[in-house]
Design a protein around this motif. Sequence first.
Motif, PDB file in Angstrom:
ATOM      1  N   LEU A 276       0.958  -4.626   2.919  1.00 25.27           N
ATOM      2  CA  LEU A 276       0.088  -4.612   1.635  1.00 25.27           C
ATOM      3  C   LEU A 276      -0.491  -6.092   1.711  1.00 25.27           C
ATOM      4  O   LEU A 276      -1.945  -6.071   1.517  1.00 25.27           O
ATOM      5  CB  LEU A 276       0.765  -4.615   0.324  1.00 25.27           C
TER       6      LEU A 276
ATOM      7  N   PRO B  90      -3.939  -5.524  -2.024  1.00 27.31           N
ATOM      8  CA  PRO B  90      -4.833  -4.470  -3.381  1.00 27.31           C
ATOM      9  C   PRO B  90      -4.025  -4.673  -4.578  1.00 27.31           C
ATOM     10  O   PRO B  90      -3.179  -5.044  -4.534  1.00 27.31           O
ATOM     11  CB  PRO B  90      -4.629  -3.354  -2.566  1.00 27.31           C
TER      12      PRO B  90
ATOM     13  N   HIS C 154      -2.503  -0.718  -8.702  1.00 25.57           N
ATOM     14  CA  HIS C 154      -2.949   0.932  -8.753  1.00 25.57           C
ATOM     15  C   HIS C 154      -3.417   1.292  -7.632  1.00 25.57           C
ATOM     16  O   HIS C 154      -3.737   2.318  -7.577  1.00 25.57           O
ATOM     17  CB  HIS C 154      -3.809   0.768 -10.245  1.00 25.57           C
ATOM     18  N   LYS C 155      -3.699   0.538  -6.591  1.00 25.26           N
ATOM     19  CA  LYS C 155      -4.192   1.119  -5.353  1.00 25.26           C
ATOM     20  C   LYS C 155      -2.957   1.114  -4.334  1.00 25.26           C
ATOM     21  O   LYS C 155      -3.106   1.478  -3.355  1.00 25.26           O
ATOM     22  CB  LYS C 155      -5.198   0.002  -4.626  1.00 25.26           C
ATOM     23  N   TRP C 156      -1.817   0.646  -4.662  1.00 19.34           N
ATOM     24  CA  TRP C 156      -0.439   0.629  -3.937  1.00 19.34           C
ATOM     25  C   TRP C 156      -0.214   2.051  -3.307  1.00 19.34           C
ATOM     26  O   TRP C 156       0.187   2.078  -2.010  1.00 19.34           O
ATOM     27  CB  TRP C 156       0.491  -0.199  -4.396  1.00 19.34           C
ATOM     28  N   ARG C 157      -0.470   2.877  -4.236  1.00 19.25           N
ATOM     29  CA  ARG C 157       0.219   4.323  -3.838  1.00 19.25           C
ATOM     30  C   ARG C 157      -0.740   4.694  -2.626  1.00 19.25           C
ATOM     31  O   ARG C 157      -0.237   5.375  -1.908  1.00 19.25           O
ATOM     32  CB  ARG C 157      -0.182   5.340  -4.943  1.00 19.25           C
ATOM     33  N   GLU C 158      -2.194   4.315  -2.496  1.00 15.07           N
ATOM     34  CA  GLU C 158      -2.691   4.972  -1.317  1.00 15.07           C
ATOM     35  C   GLU C 158      -2.016   4.207  -0.246  1.00 15.07           C
ATOM     36  O   GLU C 158      -1.932   4.907   0.881  1.00 15.07           O
ATOM     37  CB  GLU C 158      -4.444   4.235  -1.476  1.00 15.07           C
ATOM     38  N   VAL C 159      -1.815   2.885   0.031  1.00 12.74           N
ATOM     39  CA  VAL C 159      -1.210   2.402   0.940  1.00 12.74           C
ATOM     40  C   VAL C 159       0.251   3.041   1.420  1.00 12.74           C
ATOM     41  O   VAL C 159       0.462   3.211   2.571  1.00 12.74           O
ATOM     42  CB  VAL C 159      -1.055   0.988   0.711  1.00 12.74           C
TER      43      VAL C 159
ATOM     44  N   LYS D 107      -0.120   6.117   3.284  1.00 14.68           N
ATOM     45  CA  LYS D 107      -0.506   5.883   4.655  1.00 14.68           C
ATOM     46  C   LYS D 107       0.500   5.274   5.480  1.00 14.68           C
ATOM     47  O   LYS D 107       0.955   5.936   6.588  1.00 14.68           O
ATOM     48  CB  LYS D 107      -1.648   4.485   4.677  1.00 14.68           C
TER      49      LYS D 107
END
Length: 719
Positions: free
Chosen positions: A697, A703, A706-711, A714
Amino acid sequence: MAQYTRVSGSVGLITLQSPRVNALSAAVRQGIVDMMQRALSEPEVKSVVICGQNGIFCGGADIKEFGKNMSGPPLIPMIHAIEAASKPVVAAIEGIALGGGLELALGCHYRIAHAKARVGLPEVTLGLLPAAGGSQRLPRLIGVPAALDLITTGRHVTAAEALKLGIVDQVTDHNTVNVAVKFAKRVAGQSLDPRRISTYPCPCPSDADALFEKAMQKVRRAARGAIAPVACVQAVRAAATLPYNQGMEREKELMATLFTSGQARALQYFFFAQRAVGKWSMPSGARWETSKPRPVHKAAVIGLGTMGRGITVALAQAGLSVVAVETQEKQLMEAKQAISGMLERGAKRSGVAPALDKVSYSHNIQPVADVDLVIEAVFEDMALKKKVFQQLSAVCKPGTFLCSNTSGLDIDHLACQTRNPELVVGMHFFAPAHVMKLLEVVYGPKSSPHAVATAMQLGKKIGKVSVAVGNCRGFVGNRMLKPYLEQALFLLEEGATPEFVDQVLEEFGFAMGVFRVSDLSGLDVGWRVRMADGLAQPDPTTGQPVRVRQGRRYSPLGDLLCEQGRFGQKTGRGWYQYDKPGSQVAKPDPWLHSFLDEYRTRHGLVARRIDHQEVLERCLYSLINEGFRILEDGIAAGPEDIDVIYVFGYSWPRHRGGPMFYAATVGLNKVLERLEHYHQAHPDVPSLQPCRLLRKLVAGGSPPIHKWREVIKKVHSQL
Ligand SMILES: CCC[C@H](O)CC(=O)SCCNC(=O)CCNC(=O)[C@H](O)C(C)(C)COP(=O)([O-])OP(=O)([O-])OC[C@H]1O[C@@H](n2cnc3c(N)ncnc32)[C@H](O)[C@@H]1OP(=O)([O-])[O-]
């Protein structure tokens, strides 16, 4: 949006339309302003009714608009215009009138509520205050003490209580809009001067100073460090001491400070986090929308110790039939008495009949044969639990869900004892189970989505906030607690005292520091677990270095206390001393301080000065680091799940949003840098080693949360 219709010849009906709760979005505010103008300009219209579509009046300001550029007409002038209108305006309150929704209703000249409606000013729970005139109108309408209570707690009140307090003028069982329309016709043409709340004097008791001082102390005690409750008291004080216009100025000033504060951001994040956990998913791809819960009418609880009793009460209070099983006759009798007492006290508090007849008691397992779901709550011992699951699997009708209230044992091992492992999930309640809001629903590799959906649905039915989590030692909450507790003990070894560590954590916002909590819950609980794990070795002559276990640093301090019979409050001695066993007033214990000195000398440790920052960083960042590991392992689906668990289950201060939100606030690069620093100083403490996800991260520019889920996705796809 708002819709306008003319009804009954002379009434303009304005209906708020904004799914799901008719929040006052820019479009709704614009609609109200336009429709009010229309109603006032039509000569045939003699009065106005405001209502909300789908049986919901209004859930208040649109929280999703906070932090964005303001558009549309502002709320305060809109409400003033309604109050100043020349034709009577009646609020028809169905469902809820909360926050700005109630403020809108208070701007109306009359309020009619349905008997099942609830009203309140819950802004404080979002880090705000009722800043559309609510803090100035409500005390004028119902008096200072009652307004202080409602505004500082944010509690919702029933229509009946609202009538008693004078918030609404009438309560009806019938169609509220029809009743309001009739009412509006009746009051058309009457003078509106006595109906404009902003013109009322504020009824204030003679001992106002003492009253506000007491209220201030109360809110400071209830939510340590939270600024919104304090601002709420200040705003009500302004209502009591200043003319309305000046009070409104003060309300605005206070709101401006709150609105941009980190606490409001944290609390608003937490509002949406609570909703996000209901939209659960499993690594298999199963999700809340596609997994249907099965109905549970009858349940059983096996084992009536403290947890089993609380769970029985929670189920019965929600209207389920419960078979409560305890094999020891004497324990069964005691449990029956205790459960009946809890049900009676609960019923008295909420003014309903106690659900005594919902519970049947048995000293054998046979009567559970026809239940829909069983919650096992026997002693935390794997062998015993396995036996219970084998019996349940043999006795229960096909399709019965089998749940365990274990606080950390392997759900999969239990599932393997049954004929239908897909029906097995964990339901980890927190003590006292009928009070604490949190429920961890634990799925194993074999648990079916139906089983998870059913446990989640049951949790909701009994008033819990349920979070679906994967199966691992300690699940989410207790797994993260381990490094936190460990650091607290290491800090004692290095020179801190329990009082100092607790003081720092309490200043951070925890109701109690780690050592006071340990004394409250009993030091022996963890000791037994460590003994079962072969960690607590009462005999240091085993050849194993006393402060090392499995190649890692270990502190035996808690074990040594237990060996002395110091189990905490229940024995009157623990990390603190108490006047007598069971007493709750913790006092520093000179014995413990010399015990720590001797311990350090014995192990060649030199006490050093430890500051606030180190206590906070080591305790909290090690816990947060474990949170990132949990996300990396896919045990929790997102940071919101962890934050909800910590706020509801472990008293993490809500105005700090939860540990993962806090990490984002501090800055992930700072958390990483400090963990690296402490890990360098303590290489034998693996929990201080920053985990991969945290590094990833930070490498990705930290980020927003609310963007952590995307990372995370991955990271999982690379595994
Ligand atoms: C100047 C301004 C001054 C003013 O004083 C400030 C305020 O009014 S502050 C406001 C003061 N008001 C409050 O604090 C009330 C906050 N709301 C609540 O307490 C509960 O939502 C309520 C009791 C209304 C319904 O409970 P329930 O039946 O269990 O249903 P649910 O909870 O699952 O919600 C359903 C959906 O509606 C969404 N949503 C809800 N409210 C708002 C909102 N205001 N906005 C936007 N959205 C909102 C919610 O996110 C969810 O969305 P999704 O996408 O479906 O997940």
